[in-house]
Design a protein around this motif. Sequence first.
Motif, short mmCIF file in Angstrom:
data_model
loop_
_atom_site.label_atom_id
_atom_site.label_comp_id
_atom_site.label_asym_id
_atom_site.label_seq_id
_atom_site.Cartn_x
_atom_site.Cartn_y
_atom_site.Cartn_z
N LEU A 8 0.80 -1.22 0.00
CA LEU A 8 0.00 0.00 0.00
C LEU A 8 0.84 1.27 0.00
O LEU A 8 0.30 2.37 -0.12
N GLY A 9 2.15 1.14 0.20
CA GLY A 9 3.03 2.30 0.20
C GLY A 9 2.84 3.21 1.39
O GLY A 9 2.82 4.44 1.24
N CYS A 10 2.67 2.63 2.57
CA CYS A 10 2.50 3.42 3.79
C CYS A 10 3.26 2.74 4.93
O CYS A 10 3.67 1.60 4.81
N PRO A 11 3.45 3.43 6.05
CA PRO A 11 4.18 2.85 7.18
C PRO A 11 3.42 1.67 7.81
O PRO A 11 2.18 1.60 7.74
N VAL A 12 4.17 0.78 8.44
CA VAL A 12 3.59 -0.39 9.10
C VAL A 12 2.60 0.03 10.18
O VAL A 12 1.53 -0.56 10.33
N GLY A 13 2.92 1.08 10.93
CA GLY A 13 2.04 1.57 11.98
C GLY A 13 0.68 2.01 11.42
O GLY A 13 -0.36 1.79 12.06
N THR A 14 0.70 2.60 10.25
CA THR A 14 -0.55 3.02 9.61
C THR A 14 -1.39 1.80 9.25
O THR A 14 -2.61 1.79 9.46
N VAL A 15 -0.75 0.77 8.72
CA VAL A 15 -1.47 -0.47 8.37
C VAL A 15 -2.08 -1.08 9.63
O VAL A 15 -3.25 -1.47 9.63
N LYS A 16 -1.31 -1.15 10.71
CA LYS A 16 -1.83 -1.73 11.96
C LYS A 16 -3.04 -0.93 12.45
O LYS A 16 -4.03 -1.51 12.89
N ALA A 17 -2.96 0.39 12.36
CA ALA A 17 -4.07 1.23 12.80
C ALA A 17 -5.29 1.02 11.91
O ALA A 17 -6.42 0.93 12.42
N GLN A 18 -5.08 0.93 10.60
CA GLN A 18 -6.21 0.73 9.69
C GLN A 18 -6.88 -0.62 9.91
O GLN A 18 -8.11 -0.71 9.89
N VAL A 19 -6.09 -1.66 10.14
CA VAL A 19 -6.65 -2.98 10.41
C VAL A 19 -7.44 -2.94 11.71
O VAL A 19 -8.57 -3.42 11.80
N SER A 20 -6.85 -2.33 12.73
CA SER A 20 -7.52 -2.24 14.03
C SER A 20 -8.83 -1.46 13.93
O SER A 20 -9.87 -1.88 14.46
N ARG A 21 -8.81 -0.34 13.24
CA ARG A 21 -10.02 0.47 13.09
C ARG A 21 -11.07 -0.25 12.24
O ARG A 21 -12.27 -0.16 12.50
N GLY A 22 -10.61 -0.96 11.22
CA GLY A 22 -11.55 -1.72 10.39
C GLY A 22 -12.23 -2.82 11.18
O GLY A 22 -13.45 -3.02 11.07
N LEU A 23 -11.46 -3.54 11.99
CA LEU A 23 -12.04 -4.60 12.83
C LEU A 23 -13.00 -4.00 13.86
O LEU A 23 -14.06 -4.57 14.14
#
Length: 192
Positions: free
Chosen positions: A161-176
Amino acid sequence: MDEMPLQVPELLAVDLDRGFAELVRSHGGVVYSVLLRLSGSSRDVEDLVQDTFLRAYTALSGYAPERRGALQPRAWLLAIGTNVWRNHVRTLTRRPVAESGVDVGELPLADGGPGPEQRAEHVAEREGLVAALAELPERYRVPVVLRHIAELGYAEIAELLGCPVGTVKAQVSRGLAALREMPRLTQEEVIR
């Protein structure tokens, strides 16, 4: 971190056509599943999968054998598939089509998956989960599907996705979290 035999990238390096056939055989199911969850439309998923593999073959034919041998096919195919889906969404926003929903009866089974009896018991749960995933905003849906359906690691998703790992973790957490708040889902149906 691909869970695939080393022979597929090596086969791609030596014989593109045989390697590509093995690539489709070994990863077609996950590409189909991810694109179905992203699109939410069983009508469109076949075309999206075909377009993904067509683009993959075209790209592979231009790669040097060394590059094909070093490929991480699952993450690479899912990056292509995600881009194909995004292009499809852009096209739909220009030319809207009436949506009829997802036919979860067409979901492919992974090798060693549950039989027909178990699938019949879980159809309603899957329908609710697929519909809930389709309601998530794209910024949450894509990371959740890549993490929990395609089982990619956070680093792979971040690179894709071309973004930081922390951003991915936050997006997954918010999506769940958003899935857990949806009234149509029970807590057991939400992806863990």
